[in-house]
Each structure stands twice: as structure tokens, then as C-alpha cells.
Design a protein around this motif. Structure first.
Motif, PDB file in Angstrom:
ATOM      1  N   PHE A   1      -0.152   2.018   1.009  1.00 38.31           N
ATOM      2  CA  PHE A   1      -0.752   0.746   0.605  1.00 38.31           C
ATOM      3  C   PHE A   1      -0.353   0.375  -0.820  1.00 38.31           C
ATOM      4  N   ILE A   2      -0.431   1.359  -1.731  1.00 32.97           N
ATOM      5  CA  ILE A   2      -0.149   1.069  -3.144  1.00 32.97           C
ATOM      6  C   ILE A   2       1.282   0.551  -3.305  1.00 32.97           C
ATOM      7  N   ILE A   3       2.224   1.157  -2.583  1.00 35.48           N
ATOM      8  CA  ILE A   3       3.625   0.705  -2.681  1.00 35.48           C
ATOM      9  C   ILE A   3       3.743  -0.755  -2.219  1.00 35.48           C
ATOM     10  N   GLN A   4       3.146  -1.021  -1.041  1.00 28.26           N
ATOM     11  CA  GLN A   4       3.195  -2.406  -0.517  1.00 28.26           C
ATOM     12  C   GLN A   4       2.524  -3.378  -1.486  1.00 28.26           C
ATOM     13  N   PHE A   5       1.332  -2.973  -1.956  1.00 32.06           N
ATOM     14  CA  PHE A   5       0.538  -3.898  -2.763  1.00 32.06           C
ATOM     15  C   PHE A   5       1.240  -4.215  -4.090  1.00 32.06           C
TER      16      PHE A   5
ATOM     17  N   GLU B   1      -0.206 -14.921 -18.410  1.00 35.61           N
ATOM     18  CA  GLU B   1      -0.305 -13.620 -19.098  1.00 35.61           C
ATOM     19  C   GLU B   1      -1.723 -13.076 -19.011  1.00 35.61           C
ATOM     20  N   SER B   2      -2.683 -13.973 -19.168  1.00 34.54           N
ATOM     21  CA  SER B   2      -4.084 -13.556 -19.124  1.00 34.54           C
ATOM     22  C   SER B   2      -4.454 -13.056 -17.712  1.00 34.54           C
ATOM     23  N   GLN B   3      -3.977 -13.758 -16.689  1.00 32.83           N
ATOM     24  CA  GLN B   3      -4.249 -13.330 -15.304  1.00 32.83           C
ATOM     25  C   GLN B   3      -3.581 -11.985 -15.020  1.00 32.83           C
ATOM     26  N   LYS B   4      -2.332 -11.866 -15.504  1.00 33.29           N
ATOM     27  CA  LYS B   4      -1.570 -10.642 -15.296  1.00 33.29           C
ATOM     28  C   LYS B   4      -2.258  -9.459 -15.986  1.00 33.29           C
ATOM     29  N   TYR B   5      -2.732  -9.706 -17.191  1.00 24.76           N
ATOM     30  CA  TYR B   5      -3.403  -8.652 -17.973  1.00 24.76           C
ATOM     31  C   TYR B   5      -4.535  -8.024 -17.157  1.00 24.76           C
ATOM     32  N   SER B   6      -5.361  -8.857 -16.542  1.00 24.11           N
ATOM     33  CA  SER B   6      -6.502  -8.300 -15.803  1.00 24.11           C
ATOM     34  C   SER B   6      -6.113  -7.792 -14.413  1.00 24.11           C
ATOM     35  N   LEU B   7      -5.202  -8.499 -13.766  1.00 20.71           N
ATOM     36  CA  LEU B   7      -4.808  -8.040 -12.417  1.00 20.71           C
ATOM     37  C   LEU B   7      -4.082  -6.697 -12.464  1.00 20.71           C
ATOM     38  N   LEU B   8      -3.390  -6.444 -13.571  1.00 21.17           N
ATOM     39  CA  LEU B   8      -2.594  -5.211 -13.644  1.00 21.17           C
ATOM     40  C   LEU B   8      -3.222  -4.167 -14.576  1.00 21.17           C
ATOM     41  N   SER B   9      -4.560  -4.211 -14.697  1.00 23.32           N
ATOM     42  CA  SER B   9      -5.152  -3.285 -15.681  1.00 23.32           C
ATOM     43  C   SER B   9      -5.855  -2.091 -15.037  1.00 23.32           C
ATOM     44  N   GLY B  10      -5.357  -1.685 -13.858  1.00 23.70           N
ATOM     45  CA  GLY B  10      -5.805  -0.389 -13.345  1.00 23.70           C
ATOM     46  C   GLY B  10      -7.076  -0.351 -12.510  1.00 23.70           C
ATOM     47  N   GLY B  11      -7.351  -1.384 -11.745  1.00 23.28           N
ATOM     48  CA  GLY B  11      -8.508  -1.336 -10.842  1.00 23.28           C
ATOM     49  C   GLY B  11      -8.235  -0.441  -9.635  1.00 23.28           C
ATOM     50  N   LYS B  12      -9.282  -0.113  -8.934  1.00 23.33           N
ATOM     51  CA  LYS B  12      -9.121   0.757  -7.752  1.00 23.33           C
ATOM     52  C   LYS B  12      -8.491   0.056  -6.567  1.00 23.33           C
ATOM     53  N   ARG B  13      -8.478  -1.266  -6.555  1.00 24.11           N
ATOM     54  CA  ARG B  13      -7.944  -2.056  -5.422  1.00 24.11           C
ATOM     55  C   ARG B  13      -8.732  -1.767  -4.142  1.00 24.11           C
ATOM     56  N   PHE B  14     -10.040  -1.541  -4.316  1.00 26.64           N
ATOM     57  CA  PHE B  14     -10.855  -1.133  -3.162  1.00 26.64           C
ATOM     58  C   PHE B  14     -10.873  -2.184  -2.052  1.00 26.64           C
ATOM     59  N   ARG B  15     -10.964  -3.455  -2.446  1.00 27.40           N
ATOM     60  CA  ARG B  15     -11.114  -4.510  -1.416  1.00 27.40           C
ATOM     61  C   ARG B  15      -9.822  -4.723  -0.616  1.00 27.40           C
ATOM     62  N   PRO B  16      -8.657  -4.870  -1.300  1.00 27.74           N
ATOM     63  CA  PRO B  16      -7.431  -4.979  -0.481  1.00 27.74           C
ATOM     64  C   PRO B  16      -7.123  -3.707   0.296  1.00 27.74           C
TER      65      PRO B  16
ATOM     66  N   LEU C   1      -9.336  -1.682   1.613  1.00 26.46           N
ATOM     67  CA  LEU C   1     -10.206  -1.736   2.789  1.00 26.46           C
ATOM     68  C   LEU C   1      -9.608  -2.688   3.835  1.00 26.46           C
ATOM     69  N   ALA C   2      -9.119  -3.842   3.369  1.00 22.03           N
ATOM     70  CA  ALA C   2      -8.500  -4.806   4.297  1.00 22.03           C
ATOM     71  C   ALA C   2      -7.312  -4.149   5.011  1.00 22.03           C
ATOM     72  N   TYR C   3      -6.517  -3.402   4.247  1.00 21.41           N
ATOM     73  CA  TYR C   3      -5.334  -2.724   4.805  1.00 21.41           C
ATOM     74  C   TYR C   3      -5.750  -1.717   5.877  1.00 21.41           C
ATOM     75  N   LEU C   4      -6.784  -0.945   5.584  1.00 19.40           N
ATOM     76  CA  LEU C   4      -7.231   0.075   6.545  1.00 19.40           C
ATOM     77  C   LEU C   4      -7.801  -0.566   7.810  1.00 19.40           C
ATOM     78  N   VAL C   5      -8.588  -1.613   7.625  1.00 19.75           N
ATOM     79  CA  VAL C   5      -9.154  -2.297   8.799  1.00 19.75           C
ATOM     80  C   VAL C   5      -8.015  -2.880   9.640  1.00 19.75           C
ATOM     81  N   PHE C   6      -7.075  -3.528   8.957  1.00 20.90           N
ATOM     82  CA  PHE C   6      -5.937  -4.124   9.665  1.00 20.90           C
ATOM     83  C   PHE C   6      -5.184  -3.046  10.455  1.00 20.90           C
TER      84      PHE C   6
END
Ligand code: GRG
Length: 286
Positions: free
Chosen positions: A12-16, A39-54, A56-61
Motif C-alpha cells: 500500500f505504501i508504495i502505491q500510495f 507548499e503548505s498542502q504538501k508540508y502537511s500531507l507529507l509530514s508522516g501520518g499513519k495513512r490509516f484511512r486510505p 483501511l480503504a485499500y484493505l477493504v477494497f
């Protein structure tokens, strides 16, 4: 030992990360995008979250299909919604937090005006991503837009935040449960339900996934309360404060067990990774 869940997570991490990269490339090529906003969006999107929601979507899919390109835009959208909510949550007019994931909060690096707009943009762009997705049917797009807007809009996550902001010390268990449902469980539930819809799940399968993911979402927030308590011990808007630690652990286990029962009602055989995810949440340390 590498578990099934680890394997799925690595894939999942590779795909995401690839999906995220192509998202930013497209955004950069759009001349109308403000550089500082991106830059501001990128800063937060790429700051090391667990990616729990996507994830979960991947696993359900994955229990229905392996044609993962169908959940590219949905996965990005779920993380963008989550990121918008965190950027706004940290603002001085909300929780007023200087740090997020151990790093300066978005508004500490950019300015409050840009952070507010970065969140607005992320939320709005989700509806562009979903409505222009070439890999899913028109009918699924409408379903996704309906579910996401219902779960995170004024009757969902946003009101959860409003109730939270206005809560006082006399909050009571039922009100706190409502805040946890709206603020946290709703987006987790939308993630799983939308993935099941895109994968072509039947109405009864989608129903079971919905029940499962509600319980997982509540378990996720209760675990969050337990982790926060270990950190700060002072939030009155926490299960720990209202129930004490023993009963809070019981609530975590009850929701986790119920989530497993909901999964067993699915006729699908390959539900082990979702069961592992429920157990992972119980044990997680961040
Ligand atoms: C419209 C102003 C406005 C606000 C939007 C801010 C907001 C509504 C809602 C807040 C939602 C919120 C902060 C919910 C808490 C959910 C939660 C447990 C967040 C932490 O999630 P993790 O652990 O975080 O997945 P990481 O860092 O791993 O991504």
C-alpha cells in the motif's frame, strides 16, 4: 515475523506514495495553483501520518478486487480530508496547537491565512478528484460524493468539531460519544464504505462494512484517548476522564470485538487483514 497485514501495508505504501507523487506533479503543472498554497498542502500531507484511512480503504477494497487503480483518487481524497481537518484543528481559533506530529503546525510554518486556505483547498479538491475519476462509474461517483459530504459536512465531522469546541466540563458520556462518532468514526466509516462501493460490494456487504468500520472508528478514537492520556492526563473530553481506565479499555475491547463480529457476517473469506487491523489498533503506540 512479517504478517499478512505488514505485507499489505508495504504494498500500500508504495502505491500510495506513487499516487501522491503524481497528484503533486499534476498540481504543479496547473498554473492557477498558488505556489505557497501548494507548499503548505504538501508540508502537511507529507509530514508522516499513519495513512490509516486510505490504508483501511485499500484493505477493504482488497477483499473484493485487486484492481487498485480504482481507489487511487479515493485514497488520496481520504488523506486530503484528514489533513485539512488537522490543519484547521491546529489553528489558533480551534485547538491552538503549535506542533503536529512533533513538527511545527502548518500555521507556524506558513501563516494562518495560508493554512486556512490550504485546508479549504484540500477539502474542495476532493470533490474534483472524485467527480473526474475515470476509473469508477458515474453511479459510484455520486454515491461517494453523497457519503463523504454527509459524513464530514455539517451533519458530520464539522459539527463534531463544533460540539467539541463548545463542550464544557459537564459534558457527559453520551455527548462525548457523539463527538467521537462525528469527529473521528465518521471519516473512518466513510473510508471503508466508499472503498466497498468502488469495489462493487453488494448492498448487504456494504452494510456489514459500514457496521464494522463504525466500530473500528470508535475503537480508533478510544485508543487515541488512551494514548493522549498517557501523554498529558488532562483532557476532560476523553473517555478516560469520564469512565476511568478500566472501563475505557473495556469500551475499546467491546468495539473491537463487535467490529470482528461484523466482519464475520461478510461472506468473503479473506478478511484476516481487517481482523489484524483491529488488533493492530488495540496495540498501537502512536
Ligand atoms: C471546518 C474549521 C473546520 C474544521 C473541520 C477540524 C475539524 C473539522 C475536525 C477535526 C477532526 C479531528 C482533528 C479529529 C480527530 C481525529 C483523530 C483521532 C486524529 C488523529 O488521527 P491519526 O492518528 O493521525 O490518524 P496521523 O497523524 O497518524 O495522520
Amino acid at each position: 515475523m512479517t504478517t499478512n497485514l505488514d505485507q499489505f501495508h508495504n504494498e500500500f505504501i508504495i502505491q500510495f506514495e506513487n499516487w501522491m507523487k503524481s497528484y503533486f506533479e499534476n498540481a504543479k503543472n496547473n498554473n492557477n495553483f498558488s505556489d505557497v498554497l501548494l507548499e503548505s498542502q504538501k508540508y502537511s500531507l507529507l509530514s508522516g501520518g499513519k495513512r490509516f484511512r486510505p490504508f483501511l480503504a485499500y484493505l477493504v477494497f482488497s477483499i473484493f478486487s485487486d484492481d487498485y487503480k480504482k481507489i487511487k483518487n479515493l485514497s488520496l481524497s481520504l488523506e486530503m480530508i484528514h489533513t485539512y481537518s488537522l490543519i484547521h484543528d491546529d489553528l489558533p481559533c480551534m485547538d491552538n496547537d503549535d506542533l503536529r506530529r512533533g513538527k511545527p503546525a502548518n500555521h507556524k510554518v506558513f501563516s494562518e491565512d495560508i493554512s486556512l486556505l490550504a485546508g479549504d483547498g484540500l477539502l474542495t479538491d476532493v470533490f474534483y478528484l472524485i467527480s473526474t475519476d475515470e476509473n469508477i462509474s458515474a453511479e459510484s461517483k455520486v454515491d461517494l460524493i453523497k457519503i463523504i459530504s454527509e459524513k464530514i459536512g455539517s451533519g458530520g465531522m464539522v459539527s463534531g468539531q463544533a460540539f467539541d469546541m463548545k463542550a464544557d466540563i459537564k459534558i457527559g458520556f453520551e455527548n462525548l460519544k457523539k463527538i467521537h462518532t462525528l469527529k473521528t468514526a465518521n471519516l473512518i466509516q466513510a473510508s471503508a464504505v466508499c472503498a466497498a462501493i468502488v469495489a462493487g460490494g453488494s448492498p448487504s456487504e456494504v452494510h456489514n462494512i459500514s457496521e464494522f468500520s463504525y466500530n473500528l472508528g470508535m475503537a480508533f478514537q478510544i485508543k487515541d484517548d488512551l494514548l493522549d492520556f498517557a501523554d498529558t492526563k488532562q483532557d476532560f473530553k476523553s473517555y478516560l476522564n469520564l469512565l476511568g481506565s478500566e472501563k475505557t479499555e473495556e469500551e475499546l475491547n467491546q468495539h473491537s470485538q463487535q467490529a470482528k463480529k461484523n466482519l464475520l457476517l461478510l461472506t468473503k473469506k479473506n478478511i484476516d487483514t481487517l481482523v489484524e487491523l483491529i488488533d493492530f489498533n488495540i496495540k498501537r503506540i502512536t
